[in-house]
Design a protein around this motif. Structure first.
Motif, mmCIF file in Angstrom:
data_model
loop_
_atom_site.group_PDB
_atom_site.id
_atom_site.type_symbol
_atom_site.label_atom_id
_atom_site.label_comp_id
_atom_site.label_asym_id
_atom_site.label_seq_id
_atom_site.Cartn_x
_atom_site.Cartn_y
_atom_site.Cartn_z
ATOM 1 N N MET A 56 87.537 3.087 56.847
ATOM 2 C CA MET A 56 88.568 3.938 57.429
ATOM 3 C C MET A 56 88.123 4.549 58.760
ATOM 4 S SD MET A 56 90.475 7.247 55.747
ATOM 5 C CE MET A 56 91.127 6.261 54.409
ATOM 6 N N SER A 57 86.933 5.143 58.789
ATOM 7 C CA SER A 57 86.462 5.774 60.015
ATOM 8 C C SER A 57 86.196 4.741 61.115
ATOM 9 C CB SER A 57 85.194 6.579 59.737
ATOM 10 O OG SER A 57 84.174 5.754 59.225
ATOM 11 N N LEU A 58 85.702 3.551 60.755
ATOM 12 C CA LEU A 58 85.383 2.539 61.764
ATOM 13 C C LEU A 58 86.640 1.984 62.420
ATOM 14 C CD1 LEU A 58 82.486 0.644 59.981
ATOM 15 C CD2 LEU A 58 82.317 2.005 62.047
ATOM 16 N N VAL A 59 87.689 1.704 61.639
ATOM 17 C CA VAL A 59 88.902 1.168 62.253
ATOM 18 C C VAL A 59 89.615 2.241 63.073
ATOM 19 C CG1 VAL A 59 90.466 1.631 60.311
ATOM 20 C CG2 VAL A 59 90.902 -0.301 61.810
ATOM 21 N N PHE A 60 89.515 3.498 62.642
ATOM 22 C CA PHE A 60 90.139 4.574 63.424
ATOM 23 C C PHE A 60 89.399 4.791 64.745
ATOM 24 C CE2 PHE A 60 91.860 9.178 63.239
ATOM 25 C CZ PHE A 60 92.921 8.803 64.033
ATOM 26 N N ILE A 61 88.062 4.704 64.724
ATOM 27 C CA ILE A 61 87.302 4.803 65.974
ATOM 28 C C ILE A 61 87.656 3.641 66.899
ATOM 29 C CG2 ILE A 61 84.973 4.659 66.943
ATOM 30 C CD1 ILE A 61 83.955 6.211 64.590
ATOM 31 N N SER A 62 87.853 2.448 66.336
ATOM 32 C CA SER A 62 88.225 1.293 67.160
ATOM 33 C C SER A 62 89.565 1.517 67.852
ATOM 34 C CB SER A 62 88.293 0.036 66.287
ATOM 35 O OG SER A 62 87.075 -0.194 65.633
ATOM 36 N N VAL A 63 90.529 2.079 67.116
ATOM 37 C CA VAL A 63 91.845 2.364 67.713
ATOM 38 C C VAL A 63 91.720 3.410 68.813
ATOM 39 C CG1 VAL A 63 94.118 3.330 67.224
ATOM 40 C CG2 VAL A 63 93.119 1.675 65.657
ATOM 41 N N VAL A 64 90.931 4.477 68.560
ATOM 42 C CA VAL A 64 90.744 5.517 69.575
ATOM 43 C C VAL A 64 90.061 4.942 70.817
ATOM 44 C CG1 VAL A 64 89.547 7.680 70.075
ATOM 45 C CG2 VAL A 64 90.719 7.391 67.896
ATOM 46 N N MET A 65 89.054 4.087 70.622
ATOM 47 C CA MET A 65 88.362 3.481 71.754
ATOM 48 C C MET A 65 89.291 2.584 72.571
ATOM 49 S SD MET A 65 85.217 4.424 71.987
ATOM 50 C CE MET A 65 83.880 5.144 71.036
ATOM 51 N N LEU A 66 90.124 1.795 71.893
ATOM 52 C CA LEU A 66 91.050 0.911 72.597
ATOM 53 C C LEU A 66 92.026 1.714 73.446
ATOM 54 C CD1 LEU A 66 92.376 -1.850 73.130
ATOM 55 C CD2 LEU A 66 93.709 -1.511 71.040
ATOM 56 N N ILE A 67 92.682 2.695 72.839
ATOM 57 C CA ILE A 67 93.681 3.472 73.573
ATOM 58 C C ILE A 67 93.020 4.290 74.683
ATOM 59 C CG2 ILE A 67 95.406 5.302 73.337
ATOM 60 C CD1 ILE A 67 95.964 4.276 70.545
ATOM 61 N N SER A 68 91.821 4.824 74.441
ATOM 62 C CA SER A 68 91.124 5.619 75.463
ATOM 63 C C SER A 68 90.740 4.762 76.669
ATOM 64 C CB SER A 68 89.877 6.260 74.866
ATOM 65 O OG SER A 68 90.185 7.064 73.761
ATOM 66 N N SER A 69 90.238 3.565 76.417
ATOM 67 C CA SER A 69 89.865 2.696 77.537
ATOM 68 C C SER A 69 91.084 2.296 78.363
ATOM 69 C CB SER A 69 89.154 1.449 77.005
ATOM 70 O OG SER A 69 89.977 0.737 76.110
ATOM 71 N N LEU A 70 92.210 2.044 77.698
ATOM 72 C CA LEU A 70 93.424 1.686 78.435
ATOM 73 C C LEU A 70 94.006 2.884 79.181
ATOM 74 C CD1 LEU A 70 95.107 -0.644 75.792
ATOM 75 C CD2 LEU A 70 93.870 -1.300 77.848
ATOM 76 N N VAL A 71 93.874 4.080 78.610
ATOM 77 C CA VAL A 71 94.343 5.284 79.308
ATOM 78 C C VAL A 71 93.502 5.552 80.556
ATOM 79 C CG1 VAL A 71 94.422 7.805 79.098
ATOM 80 C CG2 VAL A 71 95.465 6.384 77.348
ATOM 81 N N ILE A 72 92.203 5.286 80.495
ATOM 82 C CA ILE A 72 91.345 5.471 81.675
ATOM 83 C C ILE A 72 91.757 4.519 82.791
ATOM 84 C CG2 ILE A 72 88.982 5.189 82.512
ATOM 85 C CD1 ILE A 72 88.019 6.249 79.820
ATOM 86 N N ILE A 73 92.032 3.258 82.441
ATOM 87 C CA ILE A 73 92.504 2.300 83.448
ATOM 88 C C ILE A 73 93.848 2.739 84.022
ATOM 89 C CG2 ILE A 73 93.233 -0.083 83.801
ATOM 90 C CD1 ILE A 73 91.311 -0.920 81.660
#
Length: 557
Positions: A56-73
């Motif tokens: 649960m924590s690993l897939v949620f971190i993956s989602v946060v990382m994906l959206i955060s990287s796209l928001v930075i771009i």
């Protein structure tokens, strides 16, 4: 500054793949990784930091990382990289992401407080980013409402000392029910459920990339994630919390029907989906709630980023009444926005369908009351109602902007973020549905009940389009004051005062003088003064809030 931005983006993007493949490894082998790091050790004093990694924590971190990287771009073009204010924006954004990750990986209530308080304080800095009066007022309401919920978490931290440890995962079956009540209270403030819903639309004063991050995978989902982590059998079929969740869904849907600000409509739709997640938890389906949380993060971040493109190219306009025919000039952004919109409605075989339909069918199979069944399915139709209204004003209605404004779709970094999220919004729900093995659930329904969700979706689309064509629009002024204030007491009391004034005035001549003072006329002036008090309270400065906080602190403690 560009170098730091690319460094952070590359770290987030590489971490995404690392955590995602690590999630597969942990899931296939049914592992749970518990890491303990000694921060300070002196004689009998041990200060340890704990990290808990499961599927649960690993897939949620993956989602946060994906959206955060796209928001930075996305922010590179949207915020403007040459501006000096981008430094402040970028580092506050990094603090916000780190606070959320700290909360996700923490199995200890004290370490959760680091991420929990970090989210509340950093969100205040982001809401007041544009430094206007409305931003200051919105930031104050956002911060103080979140601080109300922090009291519940602080009391729980003190209470858990009596159990011998703050590692809550090992003691969930032994906790007192009052601890769970405090946790639900804290989660309701962070996730903006019905008694504390007013701060969520006001947090739209933040920049659009921040709104995309806040409303998809970070701030508002922190309360839902905390309840999923603390889930125990005491949450089953709690009627009070279930009704509050349904009230959140219905009330936010009513407000979005009479709202004309583009970001506020999307924020109220987020509030409706948060009510659905809370409802799923209290019905006894925490896994379904988490599945809807991560699938909702994809299409809701896409919806905010597409709305940011519209605002960016339309001279900072957020009023949907001044839009129209946007699809003719920005076809790519409009297509991505419509993908997110139909995912929100739960159209079959997109990401939103797999999570929402699973919750609806499981609720139908649980044999709850008929009234709740009807209210729940009405909420599905209302979601489609305001979605088709938003689609009509933005894409079907005639163009209402100034004639000399010209904008068009061309390729830049904002389009890359939108394109990636569009792909994820289409395929992510189906993919995670297989990974979590939800396809093993087998539910028998009559044919009509099986199609009930789709029937209400079609009814919502039809009524939403028909109501957009009405000129008077269902007594627009009356319902705007009733539903458009979002638990703003001043608006409701004005509405109450205005419609009861003439009734009180007509009845007052029947009574004597003492009846005037203690009866209808006195009640009329009481409502007027109460309305004026709430107006001054909402417009006051920080001193009043600090005084009230200190007074109640000494009064209770």
């Amino acid at each position: 500054m560009i170098k730091y931005m690319y460094y952070s983006w590359s770290i987030f993007f590489l971490s995404l793949f690392f955590f995602f493949f690590f999630f597969f490894y942990v899931t296939l082998n049914s592992y749970v990784i518990f890491i303990e790091y000694t921060v300070y050790n002196f004689n009998s004093l041990h200060v340890n930091y704990l990290i808990y990694l499961d599927s649960m924590s690993l897939v949620f971190i993956s989602v946060v990382m994906l959206i955060s990287s796209l928001v930075i771009i996305y922010s590179y073009n949207y915020m403007g990289i040459p501006s000096y204010s981008f430094y402040r924006f970028f580092f506050i954004l990094l603090m916000f992401i780190i606070s959320m990750i700290l909360m996700i990986i923490s199995p200890n209530l004290i370490s959760i407080m680091l991420g929990w308080d970090g989210l509340g304080l950093v969100s205040y800095c982001l809401v007041i980013y544009y430094t206007s009066i409305n931003s200051y007022l919105s930031g104050m309401i956002t911060c103080l409402t979140n601080r109300i919920g922090d009291f519940g978490l602080l009391i729980c931290s003190c209470w858990l000392i009596s159990y011998g440890s703050w590692h809550f995962l090992f003691y969930l079956d032994f906790y007192n029910f009052n601890i769970f009540i405090l946790l639900v209270f804290s989660s309701f403030t962070k996730s903006a459920q019905v008694p504390f819903s007013s701060w969520l639309p006001m947090a739209m004063s933040a920049p659009t990339p921040i709104s995309s991050l806040v409303h998809s995978s970070t701030l508002v989902t922190a309360g839902v994630y905390l309840l999923i982590r603390f889930y125990s059998n005491l949450f089953f079929f709690n009627s009070v919390f279930i009704m509050l969740s349904v009230m959140t869904i219905l009330f936010s849907s009513f407000c979005s029907i009479y709202e004309f600000d583009l970001k506020s409509i999307i924020a109220l739709s987020t509030l409706s989906q948060l009510g659905l997640m809370m409802f799923s938890i209290f019905m006894g389906f925490p896994d379904f709630s988490f599945f809807h949380l991560i699938s909702h993060a994809m299409f809701k971040s896409l919806m905010f980023l597409c709305s940011g493109i519209f605002i960016y190219y339309m001279n900072d306009n957020q009023d949907i009444r001044y839009m129209g025919s946007v699809s003719l000039m920005m076809p790519f952004s409009s297509s991505c926005f419509n993908i997110s919109n139909i995912c929100l409605c739960g159209i079959p075989f997109l990401s939103g369908f797999f999570s929402k339909d699973l919750i609806f069918e499981s609720f139908t199979f649980s044999s709850y009351s008929l009234f709740l069944y009807i209210m729940f399915y009405i909420s599905v139709g209302m979601t489609c109602f305001y979605s088709i209204r938003l689609f009509y004003y933005c894409f079907i209605n005639s163009f209402n902007m100034s004639c000399y404004i010209s904008f068009y779709d061309y390729f830049n970094l904002m389009k890359i973020s939108v394109f990636v999220l569009s792909i994820m919004s289409i395929f992510f729900g189906c993919f995670m549905f297989w990974v979590f093995d939800f396809s093993l659930f087998f539910l028998y329904f009559p044919f009509l009940m099986k199609l009930m969700t789709l029937i209400f979706i079609m009814i919502g689309f039809f009524l939403g389009y028909e109501f957009c064509l009405m000129n008077f629009y269902l007594f627009n002024i009356i319902f705007y004051y009733n539903f458009g204030k979002m638990i703003n007491m001043s608006g409701y009391l004005w509405f109450f005062y205005y419609y009861l004034y003439f009734f009180f005035y007509n009845c007052s001549h029947i009574l004597l003088c003492w009846g005037d003072y203690y009866g209808f006329v006195g009640l009329k002036y009481l409502i007027y003064n109460l309305n004026y008090f709430f107006y001054l309270f909402s417009k006051n400065n920080l001193n009043l809030y600090i005084f009230i906080f200190i007074f109640f602190f000494f009064f209770f403690f």
